[in-house]
Design a protein around this motif. Structure first.
Motif, PDB file in Angstrom:
ATOM      1  N   ILE A 470     -72.200 -50.256  28.584  1.00  0.00           N
ATOM      2  CA  ILE A 470     -71.402 -51.233  27.834  1.00  0.00           C
ATOM      3  C   ILE A 470     -70.207 -51.624  28.706  1.00  0.00           C
ATOM      4  O   ILE A 470     -69.355 -50.798  29.036  1.00  0.00           O
ATOM      5  CB  ILE A 470     -70.928 -50.663  26.485  1.00  0.00           C
ATOM      6  N   THR A 472     -66.806 -53.306  29.691  1.00  0.00           N
ATOM      7  CA  THR A 472     -65.536 -53.707  29.049  1.00  0.00           C
ATOM      8  C   THR A 472     -64.767 -54.741  29.885  1.00  0.00           C
ATOM      9  O   THR A 472     -63.616 -55.045  29.580  1.00  0.00           O
ATOM     10  CB  THR A 472     -64.636 -52.465  28.841  1.00  0.00           C
ATOM     11  N   HIS A 498     -68.062 -47.365  18.689  1.00  0.00           N
ATOM     12  CA  HIS A 498     -69.506 -47.416  18.951  1.00  0.00           C
ATOM     13  C   HIS A 498     -70.207 -46.198  18.349  1.00  0.00           C
ATOM     14  O   HIS A 498     -71.286 -46.315  17.749  1.00  0.00           O
ATOM     15  CB  HIS A 498     -69.759 -47.484  20.461  1.00  0.00           C
ATOM     16  N   VAL A 601     -69.609 -46.258  29.043  1.00  0.00           N
ATOM     17  CA  VAL A 601     -68.661 -47.329  28.743  1.00  0.00           C
ATOM     18  C   VAL A 601     -67.698 -47.457  29.917  1.00  0.00           C
ATOM     19  O   VAL A 601     -67.043 -46.479  30.298  1.00  0.00           O
ATOM     20  CB  VAL A 601     -67.869 -47.010  27.439  1.00  0.00           C
ATOM     21  N   GLN A 627     -75.013 -54.263  28.170  1.00  0.00           N
ATOM     22  CA  GLN A 627     -74.394 -54.977  27.048  1.00  0.00           C
ATOM     23  C   GLN A 627     -72.920 -55.211  27.374  1.00  0.00           C
ATOM     24  O   GLN A 627     -72.331 -54.457  28.156  1.00  0.00           O
ATOM     25  CB  GLN A 627     -74.502 -54.138  25.757  1.00  0.00           C
ATOM     26  N   SER A 628     -72.343 -56.241  26.775  1.00  0.00           N
ATOM     27  CA  SER A 628     -70.913 -56.476  26.952  1.00  0.00           C
ATOM     28  C   SER A 628     -70.171 -55.951  25.722  1.00  0.00           C
ATOM     29  O   SER A 628     -70.665 -56.076  24.596  1.00  0.00           O
ATOM     30  CB  SER A 628     -70.628 -57.965  27.116  1.00  0.00           C
ATOM     31  N   ALA A 629     -68.992 -55.367  25.944  1.00  0.00           N
ATOM     32  CA  ALA A 629     -68.191 -54.859  24.821  1.00  0.00           C
ATOM     33  C   ALA A 629     -67.858 -55.987  23.843  1.00  0.00           C
ATOM     34  O   ALA A 629     -67.624 -55.737  22.652  1.00  0.00           O
ATOM     35  CB  ALA A 629     -66.914 -54.210  25.339  1.00  0.00           C
TER      36      ALA A 629
END
Length: 634
Positions: A470, A472, A498, A601, A627-629
């Motif tokens: 993920i 950030t 999360h 993350v 995935q993007s935060a």
């Protein structure tokens, strides 16, 4: 010899740095400060005492408060009993003879307790451990002298001056259900004349392999085997498994994991069951009675009283000498019957087994062992087996100068590159989903790892993603400096946001608090751990699951595993500076703790300046799990 001269120099530098740090932590500090640092038990109460070898007094004490504070008091360490009324003068030095939960026994260098011990305010301080350094130094000097002689062949092989040799015959016996690479490892160990190395990546069953190899060696030679490791916990694990395989194991030193089964393997326990023990106990009691009578005669009375006192002490001393001889006979008898002797590296020189020689010495967790400590058991061997993984965390070195000079390079690491013909890599892992394993296998293990079919595709629930990165970047989650450690408060809050969502999803999937998967939330930075811990404590809806969630540094999780692992990478700055995240072995440990789900993350803008992380991010993109935060923002 230059090889050992250099090691001796590095060890001297490390010892000085370690000693300086100890002085800094203890000098001018109160008992409460030392207690907070884990260097002291205070207050304590005396719960019992008995005479021990050499007429010394062994005192059993209990810490009565602050029992949840982690501490460094371990069996075999030098320590001091003190009174806080006058801590400078009221103290007696000794050695910790036993430690379990909140009780320990300390053998004091005296035959009677001083008067001040009756006034309360007592504590135990751990002293600087000169003994371990002395043992390492002595071993290096001995190795240097032995390498000049004929019997120095093993030493020559271990320092790379001669190649190891192997027999060609195959072992007849292979017990246990071993996979192909585990079987190859047992064969290599069986065939080696001087050296074999088991390279065990995370989850590949290194302990299982070693246990079967040790069993095979015993059946081949019927000669006692010494099995050592740098930590008590690793020694305990092997001791227990070897015992369950039916071998007669003697655990030298005191176990850290106190189970009935382990206690039964210790010298104390075996002596308690020895046929001669009853008589020795009777004699000890008699000696104690004489001493008690002698104490009634104060030193400052007249000549007759002084003579009487001396007579009683002499009699007690004579009886204790007899007890000593009897105990020595029992020790020799128990040691002679042991098939496997287990100890820590320094514990291999415990007075009970100091002069023993072995055909084979096995060093487990060799990737975490200081090289000078390895030479203590090696000097007792004709053949050495090393097992571990030099691509996980190395041992902790206090001195940067010593680390840079080469003390941080373990003997295992040196030998893997010097003698590849002696190495077998365990290739099948039993812990991780194959996507969690994939990146580590590619970067560290030449893509040779394969996941066992039972774990290759296991997930928390159908269609879940086993590996997620993920990102950030662009969220303004900036790092901050707290003292000497880095933190990232926004990232810590995000990790728990999360986790909350994942817990809700798992509840929907039918997981109850009892059946809930185990979770680790880890970070390389101590201060970030404090923030993550605070997040956990202020999360009322996680209350039912608290028992299943642990928060700690990556280093403290080496050797452990969890169903779900979150890693908070913490670093996020405009310079692309990643500090000690550049030690990719630490990340290898972090990424391979997870069985079914790994969530990392971090800020790609900072991390991707380093090729290892750029490759990992590309790996998650390839899996379609990047995935993007921003996707999680309200």
């Amino acid at each position: 010899m230059n090889y050992f001269r250099k090691l001796l120099d590095l060890l001297r530098i490390e010892r000085e740095e370690d000693h300086n740090q100890y002085i800094k932590q203890t000098e001018q500090s109160s008992a409460a400060d030392r207690r907070a640092k884990g260097l002291c038990w205070y207050p304590i109460a005396i719960r019992g005492m008995e005479m021990s070898r050499g007429d010394y007094l062994t005192v059993e004490v209990e810490r009565t408060t602050h029992q949840d504070i982690a501490h460094q008091l371990r069996t075999g360490m030098p320590a001091v009993l003190f009174s806080n009324y006058d801590a400078k003068n009221d103290k007696v030095e000794g050695t910790i003879a036993f430690q379990q939960n909140n009780r320990l026994k300390i053998t004091l260098r005296t035959d009677e307790l001083p008067d001040w011990s009756r006034d309360g305010k007592l504590g135990i301080d751990v002293l600087f451990d000169d003994n371990s350094y002395d043992e390492m130094q002595e071993a290096l000097k001995q190795a240097s002298a032995s390498s000049e002689k004929q019997e120095g062949r093993l030493i020559d092989i271990l320092i790379g001056e001669k190649p190891p040799t192997f027999q060609t015959e195959k072992p007849v016996f292979l017990g246990g259900k071993l996979n192909e690479s585990q079987q190859s490892a047992v064969e290599k160990i069986w065939q080696a004349n001087e050296l074999a190395i088991v390279h065990g990546p995370p989850g590949t069953g290194k302990t299982t392999t070693l246990v079967q190899a040790i069993k095979a060696l015993w059946q081949k030679d019927h000669k006692p085997i010494l099995v050592v490791a740098p930590s008590n916990t690793a020694v305990d694990l092997l001791s227990e498994k070897l015992h369950l395989e039916g071998l007669n194991v003697l655990r030298v030193g005191n176990p850290a994991r106190v189970t009935e089964r382990l206690m039964a393997l210790t010298l104390d326990s075996k002596m308690a069951d020895h046929s001669l023990m009853k008589e020795a106990k009777k004699l000890k009691k008699q000696a104690q009675e004489y001493k008690n009578m002698a104490h009634k005669y104060k030193r400052n009375f007249g000549k007759a009283e002084r003579d009487q006192r001396k007579l009683l002490f002499d009699e007690a001393h004579k009886i204790m000498k007899e007890v000593g001889n009897s105990e020595q006979y029992m020790i020799d008898d128990i040691v002679a019957r042991a098939q496997v002797i287990t100890a820590t590296l320094v514990g291999a020189n415990n007075y009970t087994v100091k002069n023993l020689k072995y055909h084979t010495v096995v060093i487990d967790e060799a990737g975490q062992a200081l090289e000078p400590a390895c030479w203590i058991p090696i000097l007792k061997a004709q053949k050495v087996i090393l097992a571990g993984d030099h691509l996980q965390l190395p041992p902790t070195i206090k001195s940067n100068e010593a680390a840079r000079g080469g003390l941080a390079t373990t003997l295992l690491e040196k030998l893997v590159s010097l003698h590849p013909e002696a190495v077998v890599l365990l290739e099948e892992q039993y812990r991780m989903n194959e996507q969690i394993m994939g990146f580590s296998s590619k970067v560290f293990y030449e893509n040779r790892l394969k996941a066992n079919s039972n774990v290759a595709n296991h997930l928390l629930f159908k269609n879940d993603l086993p590996v997620v990165f993920i990102d950030t970047a662009g969220c303004s989650f900036d790092e901050k400096l707290e003292g000497t450690s880095t933190t990232n408060p926004d990232e810590a809050a995000f990790v728990f946001k999360h986790l909350h969502a994942l817990v809700a999803e798992l509840k929907n999937q039918g997981y109850t608090p009892e059946k809930f998967p185990s979770v680790a939330v880890i970070s390389p930075y101590k201060e970030q751990i404090n923030l993550l811990q605070a997040q956990l404590e202020s999360s009322p809806d996680l209350l039912d699951y608290r028992a299943k969630i642990s928060v700690n540094t990556i280093d403290s999780f080496q050797g452990q595993e969890r169903d779900i692992v979150y890693i908070s990478m913490t670093r996020s700055n405009a310079e692309g500076s990643i500090g000690f995240l550049s030690d990719i072995r630490r990340m290898n440990v972090a990424m391979t703790r997870a069985r079914k789900k790994l969530v990392i993350v971090g800020d790609s803008a900072t991390l991707a300046s380093f090729p290892f992380y750029a490759d990992f991010i590309a790996y998650t993109e390839q899996l379609n799990t990047y995935q993007s935060a921003w996707e999680f923002m309200d």
